[in-house]
Design a protein around this motif. Structure first.
Motif, mmCIF file in Angstrom:
data_model
loop_
_atom_site.group_PDB
_atom_site.id
_atom_site.type_symbol
_atom_site.label_atom_id
_atom_site.label_comp_id
_atom_site.label_asym_id
_atom_site.label_seq_id
_atom_site.Cartn_x
_atom_site.Cartn_y
_atom_site.Cartn_z
ATOM 1 N N VAL A 2 40.353 45.335 44.065
ATOM 2 C CA VAL A 2 40.925 44.568 42.960
ATOM 3 C C VAL A 2 39.863 43.625 42.410
ATOM 4 C CG1 VAL A 2 42.688 42.875 42.297
ATOM 5 C CG2 VAL A 2 43.260 44.708 43.905
ATOM 6 N N PHE A 3 39.701 43.619 41.100
ATOM 7 C CA PHE A 3 38.671 42.803 40.463
ATOM 8 C C PHE A 3 39.285 41.540 39.872
ATOM 9 C CE2 PHE A 3 37.374 47.172 40.491
ATOM 10 C CZ PHE A 3 36.061 47.100 40.943
ATOM 11 N N VAL A 4 38.607 40.436 40.091
ATOM 12 C CA VAL A 4 39.096 39.161 39.575
ATOM 13 C C VAL A 4 38.017 38.510 38.731
ATOM 14 C CG1 VAL A 4 39.912 36.843 40.160
ATOM 15 C CG2 VAL A 4 40.547 38.799 41.592
ATOM 16 N N THR A 5 38.409 37.984 37.599
ATOM 17 C CA THR A 5 37.486 37.150 36.840
ATOM 18 C C THR A 5 38.148 35.803 36.615
ATOM 19 O OG1 THR A 5 36.309 36.896 34.749
ATOM 20 C CG2 THR A 5 38.199 38.306 34.716
ATOM 21 N N ASN A 6 37.430 34.747 36.952
ATOM 22 C CA ASN A 6 38.001 33.400 36.922
ATOM 23 C C ASN A 6 37.602 32.650 35.660
ATOM 24 O OD1 ASN A 6 39.262 33.206 39.650
ATOM 25 N ND2 ASN A 6 37.163 33.685 40.253
ATOM 26 N N ILE A 7 38.580 32.029 35.040
ATOM 27 C CA ILE A 7 38.301 31.137 33.908
ATOM 28 C C ILE A 7 38.744 29.753 34.356
ATOM 29 C CG2 ILE A 7 38.685 30.685 31.470
ATOM 30 C CD1 ILE A 7 37.858 33.427 31.541
ATOM 31 N N ASN A 8 37.771 28.916 34.659
ATOM 32 C CA ASN A 8 38.084 27.578 35.145
ATOM 33 C C ASN A 8 37.710 26.563 34.054
ATOM 34 O OD1 ASN A 8 38.088 25.087 36.453
ATOM 35 N ND2 ASN A 8 37.770 26.060 38.436
ATOM 36 N N LEU A 15 51.159 40.753 42.321
ATOM 37 C CA LEU A 15 50.488 41.654 41.385
ATOM 38 C C LEU A 15 49.796 42.786 42.134
ATOM 39 C CD1 LEU A 15 48.961 39.001 38.961
ATOM 40 C CD2 LEU A 15 50.721 40.671 38.381
ATOM 41 N N VAL A 16 49.126 42.422 43.221
ATOM 42 C CA VAL A 16 48.394 43.420 43.994
ATOM 43 C C VAL A 16 49.367 44.455 44.571
ATOM 44 C CG1 VAL A 16 47.044 43.777 46.092
ATOM 45 C CG2 VAL A 16 46.433 41.935 44.524
ATOM 46 N N VAL A 17 50.475 43.970 45.097
ATOM 47 C CA VAL A 17 51.487 44.884 45.640
ATOM 48 C C VAL A 17 51.975 45.843 44.563
ATOM 49 C CG1 VAL A 17 53.863 45.000 46.509
ATOM 50 C CG2 VAL A 17 52.256 43.350 47.487
ATOM 51 N N CYS A 18 52.086 45.330 43.345
ATOM 52 C CA CYS A 18 52.585 46.165 42.247
ATOM 53 C C CYS A 18 51.531 47.136 41.719
ATOM 54 C CB CYS A 18 53.081 45.296 41.106
ATOM 55 S SG CYS A 18 54.582 44.384 41.527
ATOM 56 N N GLY A 19 50.317 47.036 42.248
ATOM 57 C CA GLY A 19 49.290 47.989 41.853
ATOM 58 C C GLY A 19 48.348 47.507 40.766
ATOM 59 N N ILE A 20 48.397 46.217 40.444
ATOM 60 C CA ILE A 20 47.458 45.666 39.461
ATOM 61 C C ILE A 20 46.047 45.688 40.058
ATOM 62 C CG2 ILE A 20 46.770 43.544 38.250
ATOM 63 C CD1 ILE A 20 49.253 44.827 37.038
ATOM 64 N N LYS A 21 45.073 46.111 39.268
ATOM 65 C CA LYS A 21 43.710 46.281 39.781
ATOM 66 C C LYS A 21 42.709 45.281 39.198
ATOM 67 C CE LYS A 21 44.546 49.985 42.247
ATOM 68 N NZ LYS A 21 45.134 49.615 43.550
ATOM 69 N N GLY A 22 43.089 44.618 38.111
ATOM 70 C CA GLY A 22 42.184 43.642 37.499
ATOM 71 C C GLY A 22 42.950 42.391 37.114
ATOM 72 N N ILE A 23 42.419 41.233 37.487
ATOM 73 C CA ILE A 23 43.122 39.974 37.253
ATOM 74 C C ILE A 23 42.206 38.965 36.586
ATOM 75 C CG2 ILE A 23 44.204 37.971 38.384
ATOM 76 C CD1 ILE A 23 45.118 39.911 40.604
ATOM 77 N N MET A 24 42.678 38.409 35.496
ATOM 78 C CA MET A 24 41.979 37.272 34.877
ATOM 79 C C MET A 24 42.736 36.026 35.309
ATOM 80 S SD MET A 24 40.768 36.972 30.959
ATOM 81 C CE MET A 24 41.641 35.866 29.885
ATOM 82 N N ASN A 25 42.058 35.169 36.052
ATOM 83 C CA ASN A 25 42.732 34.050 36.724
ATOM 84 C C ASN A 25 42.349 32.701 36.122
ATOM 85 O OD1 ASN A 25 43.906 32.325 38.704
ATOM 86 N ND2 ASN A 25 41.955 32.325 39.813
ATOM 87 N N PHE A 26 43.342 31.981 35.629
ATOM 88 C CA PHE A 26 43.096 30.654 35.053
ATOM 89 C C PHE A 26 43.315 29.523 36.055
ATOM 90 C CE2 PHE A 26 43.323 33.030 31.159
ATOM 91 C CZ PHE A 26 42.506 32.335 30.288
ATOM 92 N N ALA A 27 43.796 29.840 37.248
ATOM 93 C CA ALA A 27 44.016 28.792 38.248
ATOM 94 C C ALA A 27 42.694 28.487 38.946
ATOM 95 C CB ALA A 27 45.061 29.235 39.263
#
Lengths: 206, 206
Positions: B182-188, B160-172
DNA sequence: TAGATTGTTAATCGATTAACAATC
DNA sequence: TAGATTGTTAATCGATTAACAATC
């Protein structure tokens, strides 16, 4: 909630430690664990200290010891039993969510008011919301997930509280009114995404 | 992330204001809004002040004015376009999640590596992960949701980062390694439930 | 021993709360 | 005007970071 951040970090440490263990490590230093969990080594030591978890000067921490301490704190052994109210997209996804398996989180029952949604799924029995009281009494569950439409969330919440539920994970974008002794954690997916959009745009404009 | 809490509260205020508007209110005082959003009146005023949102002494705030300001800050008008990677339980639930509709959050495409999961759903086209690069270029999406198994999450994140994505909502339940911009928000979800269990038990033992 | 790591105490930082002047 | 509300400044609180003594 008090200690909120520490609790979440401790849970994160545990996940990391399990991963370390799986790949054959037996001990870690605060530095390693911090790196994996995304915090500083000082933070790790401070957190452990706060919960009276001790390592060995120079030798770091034995992973098994740490896991045992953390499991004692968070109760790894008995299954954590949970209800889900609302068999829409989110509710159904959580019924079959794989991530709960290793954590001994067990979905005991699902509830909805729509009879067409009450087919047994993933081995979990589904009930009409009217059965909530009976089921709570039978199972002693005290944690529930609210995954109903916004307009129903407070009403469902009130029912849960009456039935003796003490912890609620709420997916509706409203602030639930609950008595002091009931804990709520909100998952607001839209807001999470919107804040990401905000940060990304903000960052680009700098 | 900087200002994290204020941003979330502002988004919450907006949701509350929309609800107030729907039931016919035209103005609110900081006290009303705070109550609905679960914070103090002082907090509301402070937050607005921080974002240069002003009310009228004595007359409170015009709901329409507030909404306009908030929408300006968070971009209400243009749709927020999002990818979802991973068409498991969570990914599929988010594809059809109703809560995104009113927020102009648009799922533009879904991705997976399992060809059997690539049937179009809810009007959203699904693609093999190999198509990620092409799709990003075609659509200019820069926000993505990671809903893949833990073991794949970092790999997908890197793509995703390589493709230029700048914001990630991460469920892992892992802490993703990403570049600074790059901004990440985690949902655990497991951790959320486990911390609830902790609080409930803690509270009972007091 | 020398070097490295823990664990605690002190310093800093940031966020929330309280207080209150301004003013409608 | 008197009362109520905003908006800002000051005080408090809590969490993080830095520093460093203890010690393996």
């Amino acid at each position: 909630m008090r200690n909120d951040k520490i609790i979440r970090r401790l849970l994160q440490y545990r996940t990391c430690l399990e991963r370390f263990k799986k790949i054959g490590f037996e001990q870690v230093y605060s530095y390693n664990l911090g790196k994996e969990a995304g915090v500083s080594a000082e933070q790790v030591r401070k957190d452990f200290s706060r919960f009276s978890i001790h390592g060995n000067k120079k030798a770091g921490y034995q992973i098994d010891d740490l896991l045992e301490m953390l499991n004692k704190t968070f109760g790894k052994h008995e299954a954590k039993k949970v209800f889900i109210v609302g068999m829409g997209n989110i509710g159904r996804a959580l019924l079959s969510y794989k991530g709960f398996l290793g954590k001994k989180i067990e979905i005991v029952a699902g509830f909805d008011i729509d009879p067409s949604k009450l087919k047994k799924r993933e081995g979990v029995q589904l009930f009409h919301l009217d059965e909530l009281k009976t089921m709570t009494e039978q199972t002693n569950v005290n944690i529930a997930i609210i995954a109903v439409p916004d307009s129903q969330a407070q009403r469902v919440c009130d029912m849960l509280v009456v039935c003796g539920i003490k912890g609620i994970m709420n997916f509706a974008p409203i602030v639930l009114k609950v008595p002091e002794n009931v804990f709520v954690t909100n998952i607001n997916l839209s807001n999470e995404l919107e804040s990401l959009v905000y940060y990304v745009n903000e960052d680009e404009s700098v």
